[in-house]
Write a protein that holds these residues in place. Structure first.
Motif, PDB file in Angstrom:
ATOM      1  N   UNK A 216       0.844  -1.197   0.000  1.00  0.00           N
ATOM      2  CA  UNK A 216       0.000   0.000   0.000  1.00  0.00           C
ATOM      3  C   UNK A 216       0.882   1.250   0.000  1.00  0.00           C
ATOM      4  N   UNK A 217       0.257   2.381  -0.275  1.00  0.00           N
ATOM      5  CA  UNK A 217       0.973   3.662  -0.258  1.00  0.00           C
ATOM      6  C   UNK A 217       0.024   4.735   0.236  1.00  0.00           C
ATOM      7  N   UNK A 218       0.591   5.828   0.706  1.00  0.00           N
ATOM      8  CA  UNK A 218      -0.219   6.958   1.143  1.00  0.00           C
ATOM      9  C   UNK A 218      -0.603   7.830  -0.043  1.00  0.00           C
ATOM     10  N   UNK A 219      -1.848   8.348   0.013  1.00  0.00           N
ATOM     11  CA  UNK A 219      -2.335   9.303  -0.979  1.00  0.00           C
ATOM     12  C   UNK A 219      -3.017  10.450  -0.244  1.00  0.00           C
ATOM     13  N   UNK A 220      -3.252  11.550  -0.960  1.00  0.00           N
ATOM     14  CA  UNK A 220      -4.000  12.661  -0.403  1.00  0.00           C
ATOM     15  C   UNK A 220      -5.453  12.570  -0.822  1.00  0.00           C
ATOM     16  N   UNK A 221      -6.349  13.008   0.055  1.00  0.00           N
ATOM     17  CA  UNK A 221      -7.789  12.943  -0.233  1.00  0.00           C
ATOM     18  C   UNK A 221      -8.464  14.213   0.262  1.00  0.00           C
TER      19      UNK A 221
ATOM     20  N   UNK B 287      -5.909  16.150  14.582  1.00  0.00           N
ATOM     21  CA  UNK B 287      -5.463  14.761  14.612  1.00  0.00           C
ATOM     22  C   UNK B 287      -6.608  13.882  15.114  1.00  0.00           C
ATOM     23  N   UNK B 288      -6.684  12.683  14.562  1.00  0.00           N
ATOM     24  CA  UNK B 288      -7.699  11.702  14.955  1.00  0.00           C
ATOM     25  C   UNK B 288      -6.993  10.360  15.132  1.00  0.00           C
ATOM     26  N   UNK B 289      -7.737   9.347  15.598  1.00  0.00           N
ATOM     27  CA  UNK B 289      -7.083   8.066  15.895  1.00  0.00           C
ATOM     28  C   UNK B 289      -7.253   7.027  14.806  1.00  0.00           C
ATOM     29  N   UNK B 290      -7.794   7.427  13.644  1.00  0.00           N
ATOM     30  CA  UNK B 290      -7.975   6.448  12.582  1.00  0.00           C
ATOM     31  C   UNK B 290      -8.242   7.098  11.240  1.00  0.00           C
ATOM     32  N   UNK B 291      -8.034   6.322  10.169  1.00  0.00           N
ATOM     33  CA  UNK B 291      -8.183   6.857   8.819  1.00  0.00           C
ATOM     34  C   UNK B 291      -9.643   7.130   8.466  1.00  0.00           C
ATOM     35  N   UNK B 292     -10.571   6.344   8.991  1.00  0.00           N
ATOM     36  CA  UNK B 292     -11.984   6.584   8.712  1.00  0.00           C
ATOM     37  C   UNK B 292     -12.413   7.940   9.250  1.00  0.00           C
ATOM     38  N   UNK B 293     -11.962   8.269  10.456  1.00  0.00           N
ATOM     39  CA  UNK B 293     -12.300   9.572  11.037  1.00  0.00           C
ATOM     40  C   UNK B 293     -11.648  10.703  10.255  1.00  0.00           C
ATOM     41  N   UNK B 294     -10.414  10.496   9.798  1.00  0.00           N
ATOM     42  CA  UNK B 294      -9.725  11.524   9.011  1.00  0.00           C
ATOM     43  C   UNK B 294     -10.491  11.810   7.723  1.00  0.00           C
ATOM     44  N   UNK B 295     -10.969  10.755   7.063  1.00  0.00           N
ATOM     45  CA  UNK B 295     -11.719  10.940   5.818  1.00  0.00           C
ATOM     46  C   UNK B 295     -13.072  11.602   6.071  1.00  0.00           C
TER      47      UNK B 295
ATOM     48  N   UNK C 194     -13.763  13.807   8.355  1.00  0.00           N
ATOM     49  CA  UNK C 194     -13.530  15.239   8.560  1.00  0.00           C
ATOM     50  C   UNK C 194     -13.168  15.930   7.244  1.00  0.00           C
ATOM     51  N   UNK C 195     -12.367  15.259   6.421  1.00  0.00           N
ATOM     52  CA  UNK C 195     -12.006  15.852   5.129  1.00  0.00           C
ATOM     53  C   UNK C 195     -13.228  15.975   4.222  1.00  0.00           C
ATOM     54  N   UNK C 196     -14.136  15.015   4.316  1.00  0.00           N
ATOM     55  CA  UNK C 196     -15.340  15.048   3.490  1.00  0.00           C
ATOM     56  C   UNK C 196     -16.216  16.258   3.815  1.00  0.00           C
TER      57      UNK C 196
ATOM     58  N   UNK D 235      -7.125  18.398   4.201  1.00  0.00           N
ATOM     59  CA  UNK D 235      -6.547  17.318   3.403  1.00  0.00           C
ATOM     60  C   UNK D 235      -6.278  16.140   4.327  1.00  0.00           C
ATOM     61  N   UNK D 236      -6.760  14.960   3.952  1.00  0.00           N
ATOM     62  CA  UNK D 236      -6.452  13.735   4.694  1.00  0.00           C
ATOM     63  C   UNK D 236      -5.421  12.940   3.914  1.00  0.00           C
ATOM     64  N   UNK D 237      -4.444  12.412   4.607  1.00  0.00           N
ATOM     65  CA  UNK D 237      -3.438  11.547   3.993  1.00  0.00           C
ATOM     66  C   UNK D 237      -3.645  10.145   4.536  1.00  0.00           C
ATOM     67  N   UNK D 238      -4.022   9.223   3.639  1.00  0.00           N
ATOM     68  CA  UNK D 238      -4.455   7.887   4.080  1.00  0.00           C
ATOM     69  C   UNK D 238      -3.881   6.818   3.154  1.00  0.00           C
ATOM     70  N   UNK D 239      -3.860   5.561   3.605  1.00  0.00           N
ATOM     71  CA  UNK D 239      -3.432   4.461   2.723  1.00  0.00           C
ATOM     72  C   UNK D 239      -4.435   4.269   1.581  1.00  0.00           C
TER      73      UNK D 239
END
Length: 297
Positions: free
Chosen positions: A167-172, A223-231, A233-235, A240-244
């Protein structure tokens, strides 16, 4: 002195797992009165109340807390001991697999895995548990059947691993974000505020270190504790969320995703399990399906 009724171990395992007489009765397909009688027998056998009332609910006693993981491991070992070594009847297989998954894995890969399991083994249940740390104690004590994640260098030989994908990180960003128009350059990337998923054990791909080496920095507003929460908030904002990329495929619907305008470390997601389950036909069947659905993405 008569030996204890070992049939009570399974009841005790379910009761301690559910923490509720009502939920345990449903899971064991017993009436409330029958479950109450089982609890009374368990209290007599253990010499402990096991569950005591606190307000409107029940809470476990310290003895119950201390024995919970050991009881579960004993029951799992007994099930494997009494199961035929080679014959696997999927149509009638009744088993619950606890899968501890890294953030976003269940949402992305869970649906096709569930579909396969339902088609081949309709009585099998999958229990997804979110992975919040690097500890593999659950694999060792038997409370977890499978894990996914980045293999730590400290993993000992008592844990088996199988690479699933890289996997790799992308911006969303949200679909209507200004970054959705035109190339996302490094200048544009650092000009906006960011939300970062961080907790102990998360490898952020060396993004901030790379930015510092280039004399840049991103402004982390949240900052949040998981990628779902980051997305999430970005939505709903301009963050900008940076996630796998692969992990979060099912969570980014309708959002704009873009390659990072800088070098970030790729990482391998692996499947982990305890070697005592190597030869278990049902466990091997599930591992093969996890591998297949990951390679289809």
């Amino acid at each position: 002195m008569l030996p204890p009724d070992f049939n009570l171990l399974h009841t005790l395992d379910v009761l301690l797992s559910e923490g509720s007489v009502t939920r345990a009765a449903i899971r064991l397909q017993l009436s409330p009165s029958a479950m109450s009688r089982q609890l009374a027998r368990l209290r007599e056998a253990t010499g402990d109340q096991l569950l005591v009332r606190a307000g409107r609910g029940l809470v476990p006693t310290q003895r119950a807390i201390d024995m919970k993981d050991k009881v579960h491991a004993l029951v799992e070992e007994a099930i494997m001991l009494l199961r035929p070594a080679d014959r696997l009847e999927l149509a009638t297989l009744e088993r619950t697999f606890t899968c501890r998954m890294s953030d976003g894995f269940a949402e992305t890969f869970g649906p096709p895995l569930i579909e396969r399991v339902q088609q081949e083994a309709p009585c099998v249940q999958l229990r997804f548990v979110r992975k919040l740390d690097k500890s593999s104690d659950g694999l060792r004590d038997g409370s977890v059947d499978l894990e996914t994640g980045v293999v730590a260098r400290t993993e000992g030989p008592e844990v088996r691993t199988q690479a699933l994908f890289v996997d790799r990180y992308i911006g969303v960003v949200r679909g209507a974000h200004p970054l959705a128009n035109g190339a996302v350059t490094l200048e544009r990337f650092v000009a906006w505020n960011h939300v970062v998923a961080w907790r102990p054990g998360i490898d952020l791909g060396g993004i901030d270190e790379t930015l510092r080496a280039a004399g840049r920095a991103r402004s982390v507003m949240t900052t949040v504790d998981g990628f779902a929460a980051a997305l999430a908030l970005a939505r709903g904002s301009d963050l900008i969320a940076t996630v796998p990329e692969m992990h979060t495929a099912a969570l980014r619907d309708g959002m704009f995703s873009f390659p990072l305008p800088l070098k970030a470390n790729a990482f391998t997601i692996s499947l982990l399990w305890h070697p005592r389950l190597d030869g278990d036909p049902a466990h091997r069947w599930l591992r093969e399906h996890v591998l297949d659905v990951c390679q289809m993405k």
